[in-house]
Design a protein around this motif. Structure first.
Motif, short mmCIF file in Angstrom:
data_model
loop_
_atom_site.label_atom_id
_atom_site.label_comp_id
_atom_site.label_asym_id
_atom_site.label_seq_id
_atom_site.Cartn_x
_atom_site.Cartn_y
_atom_site.Cartn_z
N ILE A 134 -10.17 -0.15 -4.77
CA ILE A 134 -8.98 1.11 -4.30
C ILE A 134 -7.89 0.83 -5.43
O ILE A 134 -7.69 -0.68 -6.09
CB ILE A 134 -7.75 0.20 -2.82
CG1 ILE A 134 -9.12 -0.07 -1.64
CG2 ILE A 134 -6.86 1.48 -2.73
CD1 ILE A 134 -9.60 1.17 -0.96
N HIS A 135 -7.59 2.33 -6.31
CA HIS A 135 -6.36 2.15 -6.56
C HIS A 135 -5.31 3.17 -7.10
O HIS A 135 -5.39 4.16 -6.70
CB HIS A 135 -7.28 2.54 -8.45
CG HIS A 135 -8.45 1.76 -8.94
ND1 HIS A 135 -8.44 0.66 -9.93
CD2 HIS A 135 -9.95 2.15 -9.23
CE1 HIS A 135 -9.25 0.52 -10.77
NE2 HIS A 135 -10.10 0.92 -9.30
N ASP A 136 -4.01 2.43 -6.48
CA ASP A 136 -3.14 3.08 -6.39
C ASP A 136 -2.67 3.64 -4.86
O ASP A 136 -2.71 4.62 -4.75
CB ASP A 136 -2.32 4.19 -7.26
CG ASP A 136 -2.16 3.38 -8.71
OD1 ASP A 136 -1.68 2.02 -8.29
OD2 ASP A 136 -2.85 3.21 -9.49
N GLY A 137 -3.84 2.92 -4.33
CA GLY A 137 -3.99 3.79 -2.98
C GLY A 137 -4.88 3.82 -2.76
O GLY A 137 -5.25 4.76 -1.20
N THR A 188 1.06 -1.44 -0.03
CA THR A 188 0.18 0.02 -0.07
C THR A 188 0.76 0.92 0.05
O THR A 188 0.58 1.85 -0.71
CB THR A 188 -1.00 0.10 1.69
OG1 THR A 188 -1.55 -1.00 1.17
CG2 THR A 188 -1.83 1.06 1.12
N GLN A 232 -5.59 -5.65 -8.41
CA GLN A 232 -6.32 -5.95 -9.68
C GLN A 232 -5.80 -7.47 -10.21
O GLN A 232 -6.17 -8.42 -11.18
CB GLN A 232 -6.37 -5.04 -10.67
CG GLN A 232 -7.07 -3.62 -11.03
CD GLN A 232 -5.94 -2.85 -11.70
OE1 GLN A 232 -5.52 -2.92 -12.76
NE2 GLN A 232 -7.22 -1.70 -11.83
N ILE A 290 -0.87 -1.27 -4.30
CA ILE A 290 -1.27 -2.05 -3.72
C ILE A 290 -3.24 -2.42 -5.32
O ILE A 290 -3.26 -3.93 -5.57
CB ILE A 290 -1.91 -2.17 -3.02
CG1 ILE A 290 -3.13 -3.05 -2.08
CG2 ILE A 290 -3.13 -0.09 -3.02
CD1 ILE A 290 -2.39 -3.71 -1.77
N GLY A 291 -2.71 -0.96 -6.07
CA GLY A 291 -3.96 -1.51 -6.97
C GLY A 291 -3.57 -2.26 -8.05
O GLY A 291 -4.72 -2.88 -8.71
N GLY A 332 2.60 2.09 -3.20
CA GLY A 332 1.68 2.81 -4.27
C GLY A 332 1.69 1.41 -5.61
O GLY A 332 0.69 1.43 -6.32
#
Lengths: 357, 186
Positions: B18-21, A190, A200, A195-196, A193
């Motif tokens: 959540i996208h990129d945090g 997280t 997915q 985590i997204g 950056g």
């Protein structure tokens, strides 16, 4: 069996946190759980059954669940006769779902004394059998839950179809009726950056990602629950094998992200952990969501040996003690939201002042 | 609230991702949710696909005035549920018989949400394969072993190798035991 209140469980170590410092990848995989959905043949599913019918179903199930079947002393809880705080306690201990604790007619919960085995009667299905343990240990869970399911199946006639397998109230669970889930703590993915993209990726593999309390809950405190989506078309072992390989990979990603963060931005990482500790140690008002986020920070600090005088047990105890139900149980009365924030902060300050428990 | 995608229909499905945090909220109408589902972007969000699919199907058969429960179609002879009722219960069925009653629709849902159409797992009254769990554990240890070798953590690798050997010996022994049991039972 006489129905009890949640008080009988409060002296227990929480099943999915107990012994969490004992290895099994516990630093990243907090806990593992398998649930099996089963229904009684010739009976309407809980959604269409009358209250009377649901009572009949829950009596039939409660009658066969004895210490021999469960492998230990069994507690019985009736949702209709429990206070809201008691029901919250059961949910926070991950013995009952958020949906289940709101049900009344015939909604009964059977729990083995160590809380590692439990069974919800009349949730979405007649039977939701659960096995839960700390760390990442699906094979042992599968062995145990499958054995108990075998025993249940010899005493109760399950709704089963040659082609579709175990028939469940929702076709998304039909077949094996099995959902395995692992709760992962992914703060470094997280923070960096990533985590997204990770989430997915997990979804592309047909796995679901949810917050702590399952469907509809958010990912407070960087905790993510990963579970299988498919329940039909593969055997339980195939599902678990594929699922475990993904979890192993995620654990590795997080481990690498932690090491990289510490190497690239040591002070950033220390600051993240230190601020969390500071807030928990000195704040006088602590909302629940904020507490979980800071406990995530402190947890990663303990995992990475950044503290000298704090162990994971202390963090685990706070994790459960700061949740609404446990907080109010401990206070001995219902608290308003504002009172809860003050009480939560007090518990955190005291616990962290002591450090080791 | 209007649907984010078509900006025409009322949004009935609200999804938080959540996208990129960063937290992103998406609000969709049932129709657009179905489109997104086809593109694969909704499939695994913990999102109740069955609900949308049943919504769509009962929508097809419902009369233009959706005020009352007016779907003529099929009624389950066992529990009395209709597609409309299933839709209102988030895609949950009324009883086991509903699987027969609504077979075409259910097989459509299963085709979309499941990996296959035929159950190959355990069955009631039949014990799960005794070595199933052991096999799983061995697979996992082998992955850990590969990983340890890759990282050049040889002490750990040796530990995993020994654990694998122990488990393999144990399951071979129990296999032999079962075989002799079968033999003597004959």
């Amino acid at each position: 069996m006489t129905p009890e209140t949640a008080d009988v469980l409060l002296g227990n170590e929480v099943s999915f946190l107990a012994g969490a410092d004992a290895g099994n990848g516990c630093d990243i995989a907090i806990s593992s759980r398998i649930r099996l959905a089963r229904n009684l043949a010739e009976m309407p599913f809980p959604g269409s059954a009358s209250d009377e019918m649901r009572e009949k179903i829950s009596d039939a199930v409660a009658d066969v669940v004895d210490p021999r079947l469960f492998g230990g002393k069994v507690h019985l809880f009736e949702m209709a006769s429990l206070s809201p705080v008691d029901r919250d306690v059961l949910m926070e201990r991950r013995l009952a779902s958020a949906d289940f604790i709101r049900r009344t007619g015939g909604a009964k919960l059977l729990v083995r004394n160590d809380e590692r085995i439990s069974l919800m009667v009349n949730e979405e299905d007649h039977i939701r059998l659960q096995a839960i343990r700390p760390g990442f240990q699906l094979p042992a869970l599968w062995e145990e839950i499958s054995r108990i399911d075998d025993r249940l199946g010899r005493k109760l006639p399950f709704a089963f179809d040659e082609k579709l397998g175990y028939l469940t109230s929702c076709p998304t669970n039909v077949g094996t009726g099995m959902r395995a889930s692992v709760m992962l703590h992914l703060p470094a993915l997280t923070l960096s950056g990533r985590i997204g993209a990770t989430v997915q990726g997990i979804q592309k593999l047909n796995l679901a990602v949810r917050g702590i309390y399952g469907e509809g809950s958010d990912n407070r405190g960087n905790f993510y629950q990963i579970s299988n989506q498919h329940t039909l078309g593969e055997s339980e072992e195939e599902i678990l094998g594929r699922f475990s390989a993904v979890i192993d990979q995620l654990i590795n990603f997080e481990r690498e992200a932690r090491a990289a963060l510490l190497q690239k931005d040591r002070f950033g990482m220390l600051d993240f952990v230190g601020r969390s500790f500071g807030a928990l140690r000195y704040a006088y008002k602590m909302p629940g969501g904020e507490a979980l986020n800071h406990l995530s920070g402190v947890r990663v600090g303990v995992d990475m040996h950044l503290f000298e005088n704090l162990d994971i047990r202390c963090v685990n105890e706070l994790w459960i003690a700061t949740q609404n139900g446990h907080l109010q149980k401990n206070a001995g009365r219902e608290l308003s939201a504002a009172e809860r924030d003050v009480e939560r902060a007090r518990i955190c300050r005291e616990k962290l002042r002591q450090g080791r428990n | 609230m209007l649907c984010d995608r078509c900006k025409k229909n009322e949004a009935t499905i609200h999804i938080e991702t959540i996208h990129d945090g960063k937290r992103v909220k998406t609000n969709l109408c049932a129709e657009c949710a179905r489109h997104e589902e086809k593109e694969g972007s909704l499939a695994a969000l913990g999102f109740n696909l069955a609900e949308v699919l049943f919504h769509q199907m009962s929508g097809k058969t419902s009369a233009p005035a959706p005020e009352k429960e007016s779907v003529p179609g099929i009624v389950c002879p066992e529990c009395g549920w209709t597609l409309e009722k299933i839709r209102r219960h988030n895609g949950q069925l009324g009883c086991a018989r509903c699987y027969e009653t609504f077979a075409p629709m259910i097989s459509d849902v299963i085709g979309k949400v499941q990996k296959g159409g035929v159950h190959t797992g355990k069955r009631p009254g039949q014990r799960a394969r005794a070595d199933g769990a052991a096999k799983l554990e061995i697979e996992r240890l082998k992955r850990l072993l590969d990983d340890a070798v890759r990282r050049e953590e040889y002490e750990n690798a040796a530990r995993f190798r020994d654990a694998i050997r122990r488990l393999e010996e144990k399951s071979a022994a129990s296999k032999a035991k079962r075989a002799t049991k079968k033999e003597s039972a004959r």
